[in-house]
Design an enzyme around this catalytic site. Structure first.
Site, short mmCIF file in Angstrom:
data_model
loop_
_atom_site.label_atom_id
_atom_site.label_comp_id
_atom_site.label_asym_id
_atom_site.label_seq_id
_atom_site.Cartn_x
_atom_site.Cartn_y
_atom_site.Cartn_z
N SER A 136 0.84 -1.20 0.00
CA SER A 136 0.00 0.00 0.00
C SER A 136 0.88 1.27 0.00
O SER A 136 1.63 1.48 -0.96
CB SER A 136 -0.94 -0.06 1.19
OG SER A 136 -1.92 0.93 1.09
N HIS A 178 -4.08 -0.80 -4.21
CA HIS A 178 -5.54 -0.99 -4.03
C HIS A 178 -6.22 -0.68 -5.36
O HIS A 178 -7.23 0.02 -5.42
CB HIS A 178 -6.12 -0.04 -2.95
CG HIS A 178 -5.49 -0.14 -1.61
ND1 HIS A 178 -5.71 -1.19 -0.75
CD2 HIS A 178 -4.59 0.66 -0.97
CE1 HIS A 178 -5.01 -1.02 0.36
NE2 HIS A 178 -4.31 0.09 0.24
N GLU A 205 -5.15 -5.51 -4.49
CA GLU A 205 -4.88 -6.02 -3.15
C GLU A 205 -4.46 -7.50 -3.21
O GLU A 205 -4.84 -8.22 -4.13
CB GLU A 205 -6.12 -5.83 -2.27
CG GLU A 205 -6.40 -4.33 -2.06
CD GLU A 205 -7.58 -4.05 -1.14
OE1 GLU A 205 -8.23 -5.00 -0.67
OE2 GLU A 205 -7.85 -2.85 -0.91
#
Lengths: 276, 276
Positions: A136, A178, A205
């Protein structure tokens, strides 16, 4: 902030942006592969939880490393720029064979670590063979040109993505994370349209792009890797568009890759699983 | 997009961001110094008017070069990405000893030239000794991390500056232009606060930062050069601030330099005129 130079007879370490989704990542082959690359049971893993404000962020990943048989695990307590000059922390960083940066806020990473001795250690380490993964926010930070802030949506719009300098392990790619889950194709195309020299990597993800020392990417995990290749863009209205208005782009090339597929950043060619 | 590598036994050319203010620049020592560096009467000057949409943009600078005794002057007709692959244009670019990029819109430069053969020629040229100057938009474009869009004002605010990849002749500095005239200290500090590794250079109109092959800057022209050194920032609230809100920064160092003063990007030290 371009990548540090790889010393002669050594190979750059792998650069591993992961798309987030921590719960899924914990049981996926991504961290296992990272540990194998870093030396298996002999790996010296360092976790950088700086992006997160949750005290548990580093511990969760440490638990997974432990389950995978690693005994040498350090969670570095880097909260301020002064921490990035602390000799004890730098010693642990210099000794690592593998590094993992947690999710959170990539601007916390850039503002805390950017330009410090810790950044130099990470950059020099990767250049001589240390593998550096980030999920992330940690994934965004590995790039020279990092997406710092942005908006969701499929259509690129001027100003939709704000770039900032990242750690700069590679300047060949711009990572977004994401990717499918937060509808980010528009902002990745916007980031690339400012200057179509890099390749865009949208990481879903529980998915990782393992970027090898030869700049060939291997996909791991359960989601997709969206490659956005702007090298053949013939026309872009970016320069003549108002803030917030859609940007016209002609000639963007797209690939959706899954686990086992590969992409060569040098030749800009994709290879499905099993092909040569 | 990091700087191209300088071949052995050669020296990188000078990189010369100019702060804009075309009328004043025409009669100032800035262009004279550029011509001298590029070979004087033997210089082969190339003008890139791509940032501008005024047909006269290139011609005005060509007239000044002519007055300075240069006979070999080419204004390159680069309007599209296809133009950046045109062999005739590339041949002229490869033959240049000095390059001047006009003002206008830096995103027109980045979206048109970024990632093309013309960009490669400019980068390789500078690495082997070609001097590359740019005024206003052309000044912003020389950097790896280019301020593409921004707002005026003295206080840094999150999102006040939007960065994009530039031509990447240097990654040591982030340039801002029309600096005093357009009140841009806030946006330059914002750009640096994202990741405090670079040095900020705010260039006033009719002023130029001549960045030498040794990364020492010499100031020319009638205005000031504001150096913003973020290397000792102890604290920044950037990561925890909302879009548009002021950013707290502790420990920014500032220098205002005038014609004849120098600044060493390696040691981050400033030298007033006449000092060693």
């Amino acid at each position: 902030m371009s990548p540090a130079q790889t010393p002669k007879n050594l190979q750059r370490g792998w650069i591993i942006p992961i798309g987030g989704g921590d719960r899924k990542v914990r049981s996926s082959p991504i961290l296992q592969r990272l540990v194998e690359l870093s030396g298996g049971a002999d790996a010296r893993m360092v976790i950088i939880p700086t992006a997160s404000q949750l005290e548990t962020a580093g511990q969760r990943t440490a638990d997974v490393f432990k389950e995978l048989g690693v005994t040498n695990i350090e969670i570095l307590d880097i909260e301020t720029r002064a921490d990035c000059e602390n000799p004890e922390i730098l010693e642990k960083l210099d000794a690592a064979t593998g590094v993992f940066m947690t999710g959170g806020n990539q601007l916390r990473l850039a503002t805390t670590i950017g330009g410090t001795s810790a950044a130099k250690s990470l950059r020099a380490g990767n250049a001589r063979g240390v593998h550096i993964a980030g999920t992330s926010a940690g994934a965004a930070f590995v790039c020279e040109h990092m997406i710092a802030i942005g908006k969701s949506g499929g259509t690129p719009k001027r100003g939709m993505a704000s770039l900032a300098p990242g750690l700069g392990l590679t300047n060949r790619v711009i990572v977004d994370q994401h990717f499918r889950e937060r509808d980010r194709l528009g902002r990745l195309m916007t980031a690339l349209a400012y200057n179509p020299f890099a390749t865009g990597i949208g990481v879903d993800e529980d998915t990782a792009a393992f970027i090898g020392p030869d700049d060939v990417i291997e996909v791991f995990g359960s989601g997709g890797l969206t490659i956005v290749d702007p090298s053949e863009i013939e026309f872009s209205s970016m320069a003549d568009t108002n803030m917030g208005a859609p940007v016209g782009l002609i000639g963007v090339k797209l690939h959706i890759l899954l686990a086992g597929d590969r992409y060569d950043l040098n030749t800009r060619k994709a290879f499905p699983i099993g092909s040569e």
